[in-house]
Design a protein around this motif. Structure first.
Motif, PDB file in Angstrom:
ATOM      1  N   ASP A 158     -93.578  -0.892  99.936  1.00  5.86           N
ATOM      2  CA  ASP A 158     -92.236  -0.348  99.815  1.00  5.86           C
ATOM      3  C   ASP A 158     -91.187  -1.132 100.606  1.00  5.86           C
ATOM      4  O   ASP A 158     -90.300  -0.560 101.223  1.00  5.86           O
ATOM      5  CB  ASP A 158     -92.214   1.135 100.249  1.00  5.86           C
ATOM      6  N   ALA A 159     -91.306  -2.454 100.578  1.00  4.50           N
ATOM      7  CA  ALA A 159     -90.259  -3.273 101.186  1.00  4.50           C
ATOM      8  C   ALA A 159     -89.909  -4.410 100.219  1.00  4.50           C
ATOM      9  O   ALA A 159     -90.787  -4.926  99.531  1.00  4.50           O
ATOM     10  CB  ALA A 159     -90.743  -3.858 102.517  1.00  4.50           C
ATOM     11  N   GLU A 160     -88.617  -4.749 100.157  1.00  2.02           N
ATOM     12  CA  GLU A 160     -88.188  -5.851  99.300  1.00  2.02           C
ATOM     13  C   GLU A 160     -88.175  -7.153 100.106  1.00  2.02           C
ATOM     14  O   GLU A 160     -87.766  -7.156 101.261  1.00  2.02           O
ATOM     15  CB  GLU A 160     -86.779  -5.595  98.776  1.00  2.02           C
ATOM     16  N   THR A 161     -88.606  -8.253  99.471  1.00  2.00           N
ATOM     17  CA  THR A 161     -88.585  -9.545 100.156  1.00  2.00           C
ATOM     18  C   THR A 161     -87.536 -10.458  99.526  1.00  2.00           C
ATOM     19  O   THR A 161     -87.423 -10.527  98.306  1.00  2.00           O
ATOM     20  CB  THR A 161     -89.955 -10.235 100.038  1.00  2.00           C
ATOM     21  N   ASP A 170    -100.806 -11.932 106.777  1.00  3.66           N
ATOM     22  CA  ASP A 170    -101.454 -10.764 107.389  1.00  3.66           C
ATOM     23  C   ASP A 170    -100.515 -10.070 108.364  1.00  3.66           C
ATOM     24  O   ASP A 170    -100.357  -8.846 108.323  1.00  3.66           O
ATOM     25  CB  ASP A 170    -102.718 -11.195 108.155  1.00  3.66           C
ATOM     26  N   ASP A 171     -99.904 -10.868 109.242  1.00  5.08           N
ATOM     27  CA  ASP A 171     -99.041 -10.305 110.279  1.00  5.08           C
ATOM     28  C   ASP A 171     -97.905  -9.499 109.652  1.00  5.08           C
ATOM     29  O   ASP A 171     -97.569  -8.402 110.104  1.00  5.08           O
ATOM     30  CB  ASP A 171     -98.426 -11.415 111.136  1.00  5.08           C
ATOM     31  N   LEU A 172     -97.320 -10.077 108.581  1.00  2.00           N
ATOM     32  CA  LEU A 172     -96.162  -9.425 107.979  1.00  2.00           C
ATOM     33  C   LEU A 172     -96.536  -8.068 107.399  1.00  2.00           C
ATOM     34  O   LEU A 172     -95.843  -7.063 107.641  1.00  2.00           O
ATOM     35  CB  LEU A 172     -95.579 -10.310 106.879  1.00  2.00           C
ATOM     36  N   SER A 173     -97.652  -8.018 106.674  1.00  2.09           N
ATOM     37  CA  SER A 173     -97.977  -6.727 106.063  1.00  2.09           C
ATOM     38  C   SER A 173     -98.266  -5.684 107.137  1.00  2.09           C
ATOM     39  O   SER A 173     -97.890  -4.521 106.996  1.00  2.09           O
ATOM     40  CB  SER A 173     -99.116  -6.842 105.050  1.00  2.09           C
ATOM     41  N   GLU A 174     -98.883  -6.129 108.233  1.00  2.00           N
ATOM     42  CA  GLU A 174     -99.127  -5.187 109.321  1.00  2.00           C
ATOM     43  C   GLU A 174     -97.824  -4.666 109.916  1.00  2.00           C
ATOM     44  O   GLU A 174     -97.655  -3.474 110.148  1.00  2.00           O
ATOM     45  CB  GLU A 174     -99.949  -5.855 110.413  1.00  2.00           C
ATOM     46  N   ARG A 175     -96.893  -5.615 110.136  1.00  4.02           N
ATOM     47  CA  ARG A 175     -95.622  -5.221 110.748  1.00  4.02           C
ATOM     48  C   ARG A 175     -94.807  -4.317 109.829  1.00  4.02           C
ATOM     49  O   ARG A 175     -94.079  -3.433 110.292  1.00  4.02           O
ATOM     50  CB  ARG A 175     -94.784  -6.464 111.109  1.00  4.02           C
ATOM     51  N   ILE A 176     -94.904  -4.544 108.520  1.00  2.50           N
ATOM     52  CA  ILE A 176     -94.156  -3.699 107.592  1.00  2.50           C
ATOM     53  C   ILE A 176     -94.608  -2.245 107.739  1.00  2.50           C
ATOM     54  O   ILE A 176     -93.799  -1.324 107.858  1.00  2.50           O
ATOM     55  CB  ILE A 176     -94.338  -4.174 106.131  1.00  2.50           C
ATOM     56  N   VAL A 177     -95.935  -2.072 107.768  1.00  5.55           N
ATOM     57  CA  VAL A 177     -96.486  -0.728 107.879  1.00  5.55           C
ATOM     58  C   VAL A 177     -96.123  -0.113 109.239  1.00  5.55           C
ATOM     59  O   VAL A 177     -95.637   1.015 109.329  1.00  5.55           O
ATOM     60  CB  VAL A 177     -98.020  -0.752 107.709  1.00  5.55           C
ATOM     61  N   ALA A 199     -77.812  -4.190  98.724  1.00  8.07           N
ATOM     62  CA  ALA A 199     -77.532  -3.578  97.441  1.00  8.07           C
ATOM     63  C   ALA A 199     -78.754  -2.864  96.875  1.00  8.07           C
ATOM     64  O   ALA A 199     -78.646  -2.013  96.012  1.00  8.07           O
ATOM     65  CB  ALA A 199     -77.033  -4.640  96.463  1.00  8.07           C
ATOM     66  N   GLU A 200     -79.935  -3.243  97.385  1.00  4.14           N
ATOM     67  CA  GLU A 200     -81.175  -2.700  96.841  1.00  4.14           C
ATOM     68  C   GLU A 200     -81.754  -1.615  97.741  1.00  4.14           C
ATOM     69  O   GLU A 200     -82.243  -0.600  97.287  1.00  4.14           O
ATOM     70  CB  GLU A 200     -82.230  -3.806  96.739  1.00  4.14           C
ATOM     71  N   VAL A 201     -81.733  -1.895  99.010  1.00  4.49           N
ATOM     72  CA  VAL A 201     -82.427  -1.065  99.986  1.00  4.49           C
ATOM     73  C   VAL A 201     -81.378  -0.482 100.912  1.00  4.49           C
ATOM     74  O   VAL A 201     -80.361  -1.116 101.180  1.00  4.49           O
ATOM     75  CB  VAL A 201     -83.392  -1.944 100.831  1.00  4.49           C
ATOM     76  N   ARG A 202     -81.614   0.670 101.405  1.00  3.41           N
ATOM     77  CA  ARG A 202     -80.659   1.219 102.386  1.00  3.41           C
ATOM     78  C   ARG A 202     -80.980   0.650 103.743  1.00  3.41           C
ATOM     79  O   ARG A 202     -81.680   1.280 104.539  1.00  3.41           O
ATOM     80  CB  ARG A 202     -80.710   2.741 102.372  1.00  3.41           C
ATOM     81  N   GLY A 229     -87.073  -3.965 104.240  1.00  2.00           N
ATOM     82  CA  GLY A 229     -86.688  -5.286 103.715  1.00  2.00           C
ATOM     83  C   GLY A 229     -87.289  -6.401 104.557  1.00  2.00           C
ATOM     84  O   GLY A 229     -87.478  -6.249 105.757  1.00  2.00           O
ATOM     85  N   VAL A 230     -87.597  -7.541 103.913  1.00  2.00           N
ATOM     86  CA  VAL A 230     -88.114  -8.712 104.625  1.00  2.00           C
ATOM     87  C   VAL A 230     -87.278  -9.922 104.218  1.00  2.00           C
ATOM     88  O   VAL A 230     -87.078 -10.173 103.028  1.00  2.00           O
ATOM     89  CB  VAL A 230     -89.594  -8.985 104.262  1.00  2.00           C
ATOM     90  N   LEU A 231     -86.760 -10.614 105.216  1.00  2.00           N
ATOM     91  CA  LEU A 231     -86.009 -11.847 104.942  1.00  2.00           C
ATOM     92  C   LEU A 231     -86.815 -13.014 105.476  1.00  2.00           C
ATOM     93  O   LEU A 231     -87.189 -13.034 106.648  1.00  2.00           O
ATOM     94  CB  LEU A 231     -84.657 -11.807 105.647  1.00  2.00           C
TER      95      LEU A 231
END
Lengths: 166, 282, 149
Positions: A74-77, A31-38, A115-118, A44-46
């Protein structure tokens, strides 16, 4: 309840799981991660799991869900640092984690995202230059005259190293 | 076995200790002379004889009884040492069995009944069997030890290039060895931060289903960790096995030779192979 | 389930048991504790790192099943000996609704709840011996044994 800290670095989010995960804690992280992404507009998420001694089907599913959720946002993990014993066990368990990209180390993970995301760092003013580097990086053919004895400035480390360690 | 007769033998056997020992050392020495010095042998057999008499004195001819504890310990030590030093079973057994010949004159002198000597002889057979059993156990332990060492030696993980590791497998692969390889390779990927792993099986004559599955699992585990795994050098027979067993190699990358696998790994890392000097061409 | 099947050692030899421990599984924190207890005993039994990881993962799956589907229960775990080999045996017991069709429950992907359906089938692949006993209304008992190599 404790929560797993999520660090922001430029347009990246960094999570390092250092505790033996209780199921609720794993769900909270989701939950926390999706909130923070927005909230941050991260691209990107590592997720560093090098401290995890086991990954069972529940944690495996959490990683899959995070990957799917973040892709929708719209974030790559990239999951980094899986231990060999954990990987062997997951194969035996029959757990597939579709959509989850993995990398051996944090550096490899950064390069993969690069290489994927700017990706960009906050102090990085010359976004255009980095952009150019990344374009080159994505196209191995673009680097002229590299003999096998030299390391081509393409693929993983070259642009990322410049951008992240500088 | 009959209890009580043991101590009947003790008197004459201790009285003629020196004679028996000399004959015993002589008989054993004939076989083992080249491998043991006479002094060593004399000490070993002297100790054994003392323990034997000690046991008999306490009564009984039951080797499993408490009174023969010391004798058993000495025999176990002796056969264990023999096994580790590479003595043959014959060379080990003769040490005990020669006692029969050495003792025979003692019984003859006393005009002992034939059955008396037979009973003593049976007892020595017991000792012989015990010795042989412990010899075999020690040999097994040596074999296990050696195969473990061999396993370590025969599975080197080598660095072909910065970020490219390889395990060249040679010889027959069994399930245990394949598992060791699997773990070693994956550990090495983490330790060196290498993104590419090549499993070369040019030197492997054949695989069974289990081994093929293990190789497959290694590759899958490597991919889970974020590494690229390539299998190279699959022989035609192995390819046939894999296909006829219906093992799904899926999207695993295979290359005919180790060289091609290395070239692929380098290409994926963004390297280009180019000859710069045409004079070097053939 | 025949008791003899899993009571045998790796080569069918005699098995001796030591260091029996019993732990309740009634909260999520208990699942984490089960993992830690099993890890500790696996180290005592001198298992390789991979085998430790496998048996801890299996225990984690089974403990979660006990909690989520069985409504709580317990794990009894002990170190077993057979000849030179040592192993770890864990028994998970609950008095929940039970599993009506065991064959189906042991199929990959089957789940009665929201899981991935790998709990039973997956943990069976991670251990050397696996026995399950269950009937509707009578709860479920799962016994697993893992031997060190």
């Amino acid at each position: 309840m404790d929560r797993i800290p999520i660090l922001k670095m430029g347009n990246l989010l960094l999570v390092s799981i250092q505790v033996d995960l209780q199921d609720q804690l794993a769900l909270a992280l989701q939950d926390d991660l999706s909130e923070r992404i927005v909230q941050t507009g991260a691209r990107g998420v590592l997720i560093d799991i090098s401290a995890l001694e086991i990954v069972d089907s529940f944690i495996g599913r959490m990683l899959s869900t995070i990957a799917s959720l973040s892709r929708l946002l719209d974030a790559e993990t990239v999951v980094v640092g899986m231990r060999p014993a954990v990987a062997i066990t997951l194969v035996e368990l029959g757990l597939h984690m579709p959509g989850v990209r993995t990398a051996l180390t944090l550096e490899h993970g950064l390069a993969l995202l690069g290489a994927e995301v700017r990706v960009r760092l906050p102090e990085d003013e010359s976004f255009d230059d980095l952009d150019a580097d990344l374009t080159e990086a994505a196209d191995p053919g673009a680097s002229p005259g590299q003999a096998v004895s030299g390391r081509a400035p393409t693929g993983r480390p070259a642009p990322a190293e410049g951008a992240w360690t500088g | 076995m009959d209890v009580g007769h043991g101590d009947d033998w003790v008197g004459p056997l201790s009285a003629e200790r020196d004679g028996v020992l000399t004959r015993w050392i002589g008989l054993v020495g004939k076989v083992l002379r080249s491998r043991l010095s006479e002094a060593e042998l004399a000490r070993e057999l002297g100790d054994l004889y003392t323990a034997l008499l000690g046991g008999l004195r306490e009564g009984g001819t039951d080797l499993d009884s408490e009174s023969f504890g010391e004798l058993r310990a000495l025999l176990a030590e002796l056969s264990g040492t023999r096994a580790r030093q590479g003595f043959t079973p014959r060379e080990t057994a003769i040490t005990v069995f020669a006692l029969k010949g050495a003792v025979a004159p003692v019984f003859e002198e006393r005009d002992a009944a034939y059955h008396e000597y037979t009973r003593f002889s049976d007892f020595i057979d017991e000792l012989g069997l015990f010795t042989f059993e412990t010899y075999a156990q020690a040999r097994d332990a040596v074999i296990v030890e050696q195969s473990d060492q061999l396993l370590e030696l025969s599975t080197p993980v080598i660095k072909l290039w910065d970020g490219v590791l390889a395990v060249p497998l040679v010889g027959t692969l069994d399930s245990a060895r394949t598992q060791v390889v699997m773990e070693k390779l994956l550990e090495a990927l983490v330790e060196t931060g290498s993104r590419h792993a090549i499993i070369d099986i040019t030197g492997v004559p054949a695989v069974d289903t289990q081994v093929a599955q293990h190789l497959l699992k290694t590759v899958m585990a490597g991919q889970l960790m974020g590494a690229d795994c390539i299998i190279s050098g699959i022989r035609p027979q192995i390819a046939q096995t894999v296909v006829s067993l219906g093992i799904e190699f899926g999207d695993i990358i295979t290359k005919a030779t180790l060289a091609e696998a290395l070239a692929l790994a380098l290409r994926r890392d963004g390297f280009q192979l180019r000859r710069t000097n045409t004079a070097g061409g053939r | 389930m025949s008791a003899a099947r899993w009571a045998g050692g790796p080569a069918g030899g005699e098995v001796t048991v030591e260091q029996t421990e019993r732990h309740p599984i009634t909260t999520e924190a208990d699942v984490v504790r089960v993992r830690q207890v099993v890890r500790g005993l696996a180290v005592t039994a001198k298992m390789s790192l991979v085998d430790q990881t496998k048996v801890v993962t299996a225990a984690s799956e089974l403990a979660r099943n006990t909690l989520v589907y069985g409504g709580g229960g317990s794990m009894t775990v002990d170190i077993v000996h057979s000849g030179r080999r040592r192993g770890l045996r864990a028994v998970f017991v609950d008095s929940g609704p039970g599993i009506p069709d065991l064959d189906l429950a042991l199929t990959d992907g089957w789940t009665s709840g929201s899981g991935l359906g790998l709990g039973l089938s997956g943990s069976r692949r991670l251990v050397d011996d696996f026995a399950i006993e269950s009937s509707p209304g009578a709860g479920t008992t799962v016994r697993v044994v893992k031997w060190s190599r």
